[in-house]
Design a protein around this motif. Structure first.
Motif, short mmCIF file in Angstrom:
data_model
loop_
_atom_site.label_atom_id
_atom_site.label_comp_id
_atom_site.label_asym_id
_atom_site.label_seq_id
_atom_site.Cartn_x
_atom_site.Cartn_y
_atom_site.Cartn_z
N GLU A 1 51.34 79.33 -48.54
CA GLU A 1 51.96 78.36 -49.45
C GLU A 1 51.18 77.04 -49.46
O GLU A 1 50.99 76.43 -50.51
CB GLU A 1 53.40 78.10 -49.03
CG GLU A 1 54.14 77.14 -49.95
CD GLU A 1 55.58 76.92 -49.53
OE1 GLU A 1 56.23 76.02 -50.10
OE2 GLU A 1 56.06 77.64 -48.62
N MET A 2 50.72 76.63 -48.28
CA MET A 2 49.93 75.40 -48.22
C MET A 2 48.61 75.55 -48.96
O MET A 2 48.14 74.61 -49.62
CB MET A 2 49.66 75.02 -46.76
CG MET A 2 50.91 74.57 -46.00
SD MET A 2 50.54 74.08 -44.30
CE MET A 2 49.58 72.59 -44.57
N SER B 1 39.63 69.23 -52.32
CA SER B 1 40.52 70.39 -52.21
C SER B 1 39.82 71.54 -51.49
O SER B 1 40.44 72.29 -50.73
CB SER B 1 40.95 70.84 -53.61
OG SER B 1 41.62 69.81 -54.30
N CYS B 2 38.52 71.66 -51.72
CA CYS B 2 37.73 72.70 -51.04
C CYS B 2 37.73 72.47 -49.53
O CYS B 2 37.86 73.42 -48.75
CB CYS B 2 36.31 72.69 -51.60
SG CYS B 2 35.24 73.97 -50.91
N ASP B 3 37.60 71.19 -49.10
CA ASP B 3 37.64 70.87 -47.66
C ASP B 3 38.98 71.30 -47.06
O ASP B 3 39.03 71.89 -45.97
CB ASP B 3 37.47 69.36 -47.45
CG ASP B 3 36.10 68.87 -47.85
OD1 ASP B 3 35.14 69.65 -47.78
OD2 ASP B 3 36.00 67.69 -48.25
N VAL B 4 40.07 70.98 -47.75
CA VAL B 4 41.40 71.33 -47.25
C VAL B 4 41.55 72.84 -47.13
O VAL B 4 42.03 73.36 -46.12
CB VAL B 4 42.50 70.75 -48.17
CG1 VAL B 4 43.88 71.22 -47.71
CG2 VAL B 4 42.44 69.23 -48.18
N GLY B 5 41.11 73.54 -48.17
CA GLY B 5 41.21 75.00 -48.14
C GLY B 5 40.40 75.61 -47.01
O GLY B 5 40.89 76.51 -46.30
N ASP B 6 39.17 75.13 -46.82
CA ASP B 6 38.33 75.66 -45.74
C ASP B 6 38.96 75.39 -44.37
O ASP B 6 38.92 76.26 -43.47
CB ASP B 6 36.95 75.03 -45.79
CG ASP B 6 36.13 75.49 -46.98
OD1 ASP B 6 36.50 76.52 -47.58
OD2 ASP B 6 35.12 74.82 -47.31
N LEU C 1 42.23 78.20 -39.52
CA LEU C 1 43.28 78.21 -38.50
C LEU C 1 43.68 79.63 -38.14
O LEU C 1 43.61 80.54 -38.98
CB LEU C 1 44.49 77.42 -39.01
CG LEU C 1 44.24 75.94 -39.32
CD1 LEU C 1 45.49 75.28 -39.90
CD2 LEU C 1 43.79 75.20 -38.07
N PRO C 2 44.16 79.83 -36.90
CA PRO C 2 44.53 81.19 -36.45
C PRO C 2 45.63 81.82 -37.30
O PRO C 2 45.65 83.04 -37.48
CB PRO C 2 45.01 80.95 -35.00
CG PRO C 2 44.36 79.68 -34.58
CD PRO C 2 44.28 78.84 -35.81
N ASN C 3 46.54 81.02 -37.82
CA ASN C 3 47.66 81.56 -38.60
C ASN C 3 47.43 81.44 -40.09
O ASN C 3 48.36 81.23 -40.87
CB ASN C 3 48.96 80.86 -38.22
CG ASN C 3 48.89 79.35 -38.46
OD1 ASN C 3 47.79 78.78 -38.50
ND2 ASN C 3 50.04 78.72 -38.60
N ALA C 4 46.17 81.59 -40.51
CA ALA C 4 45.82 81.37 -41.90
C ALA C 4 46.52 82.33 -42.85
O ALA C 4 46.68 82.03 -44.03
CB ALA C 4 44.30 81.48 -42.08
#
Length: 413
Positions: A317-318, A297-302, A307-310
């Motif tokens: 939501e993601m 989950s940490c990998d996904v969050g990082d 991303l530019p539109n973080a």
């Protein structure tokens, strides 16, 4: 291709004659694990029970817990034997240690079913020895495993945990033909070389040399096309079929493994430096394959935050659902146990400078076959974490699956 289809039809016909309703359960070979306490007894045979217990306490071991787990396994072992005997089945028993050293094809051909009792390690050992190449018999002996300690062991290869609570129900269903077959693909390992000899292997459970395979398989001449392609004269099929995976890498984990791969007999030689190569079956995809390739989950969050539109509402939501995203990705790594493909995974592939070569070489992909040549210093080829062969500079191997090598297992889901 035509030959493969004909072979599949022949195997399908054989299996239809071996339908669950036609399966006769008369003889069961129970293969039981060694408890941790039994392992300690084997390591210190000169010590009395009291001396051993004191030695274990001196090093901080919880002896009472070891004995509790030992007795738990032994009690379960007796329940399994009793369950088979209660349905009129003759039972022979073999410890994991004895089963490893057995060369008798009579023991293998005697049983109608092989019953590993313990965890996945005992199941894998049983599967290795249930190989027609090892047993010198074309008889397919099915396997059904019981998890002796479901509270402390996942036991993915064993029957569901409910049958650890009530093994008699499982045995009754098997006796009545109330089950389904699972055909699990296995990897055939073929060494290529100039003289067809097999290097001495090591039993990783006992850390002793194993020479039994020297009398089971014979060297064969390579055909001209294969000989020219892989610069080898002979081939020798190893008697152990890998149910989970074949791993190749340097013994010293800090040392880089230098390997060359040819996928699906193509004309491209893929060169890599990495921390090792894992070639997995569908059965093994739940194990080391997933551990190597999974994301957290940490990998996904990082990744999302990079991303530019973080900061967009959709991305926010993601970010609130990173657990489900990671879970979905990891579940996607799994593939069916009867899948004829194998999946190779390059561990920590070096991706700087000239590596890998070519740059398009994927660190993970599905293939029908993979040829590997070693340029390592002190490496091993390991089958199901059990049997290890030296695999150093110049060693060559071909990994592939064949329908006739599939393991027959009993499913009660």
């Amino acid at each position: 291709m035509l030959k493969t289809k004909q072979l599949l039809k022949q195997i399908a016909k054989e299996y239809s004659n071996f339908a669950p309703a036609n399966f006769e359960l008369k003889r069961a070979l129970v293969v039981t694990k060694l408890s941790r306490y039994e392992v300690e007894q084997l390591r210190h045979p000169q010590l009395s029970r009291e001396q051993l217990d004191q030695k274990l306490r001196d090093r901080g071991t919880d002896v009472e817990m070891l004995l509790y787990l030992h007795n738990l396994h032994k009690d379960f072992e007796r329940r399994i034997v009793q369950s088979f005997e209660n349905v009129g089945c003759e039972v022979k028993m073999s410890s994991r240690l004895e089963f490893r050293s057995s060369l008798s094809k009579d023991v293998m051909s005697w049983a109608d079913v092989i019953v590993p009792v313990g965890g996945d390690g005992t199941f894998l050992l049983s599967a290795n020895r249930a190989s027609p190449l090892f047993a010198l018999s074309q008889q397919k002996t099915p396997i059904v495993g019981f998890n002796s300690d479901p509270k402390h062991s996942e036991g993915r290869l064993m029957l569901p945990k409910q049958y650890s609570e009530n093994p008699a129900e499982a045995v009754e269903r098997i006796k009545n033909g109330d089950f389904k077959w699972i055909h699990r693909s296995r990897i055939r390992t073929t060494l290529l070389g100039s003289n067809g000899t097999i290097p001495e292997s090591t039993d990783l459970f006992r850390h002793t040399a194993v020479k039994m395979e020297q009398v089971t398989t014979s060297p064969e001449l390579l055909d001209k096309q294969m000989s020219a392609k892989y610069k080898a004269k002979m081939k020798r099929v190893l008697p152990y079929l890998a149910l989970n995976e074949v791993f190749i890498g340097e013994n010293l984990s800090a040392r880089v493994s230098h390997l060359q791969l040819v996928l699906n007999h193509q004309d491209v030689v893929n060169k890599t430096k990495c921390s090792g190569l894992c070639v997995s079956t569908g059965t093994g995809s739940t194990s080391w394959h997933t551990s190597i390739n999974r994301i957290t989950s940490c990998d996904v969050g990082d990744l999302l935050r990079s991303l530019p539109n973080a900061n967009s509402p959709d991305m926010v939501e993601m970010l609130e659902n990173v657990d489900s995203i990671a879970h979905g990705y990891n579940q996607g790594l799994l593939f069916a146990p009867d899948d004829p493909r194998i999946c190779y995974s390059i561990r920590e592939q070096i991706c700087v400078g000239v590596w890998p070569s070519p740059k398009t070489f994927k660190s993970r992909d599905f293939v029908q076959s993979v040829f590997i040549e070693s340029h390592c210093i002190d490496a091993n080829l390991v089958i199901d974490g059990s049997i290890s062969y030296p695999f150093n500079d110049g060693a060559k191997v071909l990994l592939e699956t064949y329908p006739e090598d599939a393991l027959l297992t009993i499913n009660l889901d």
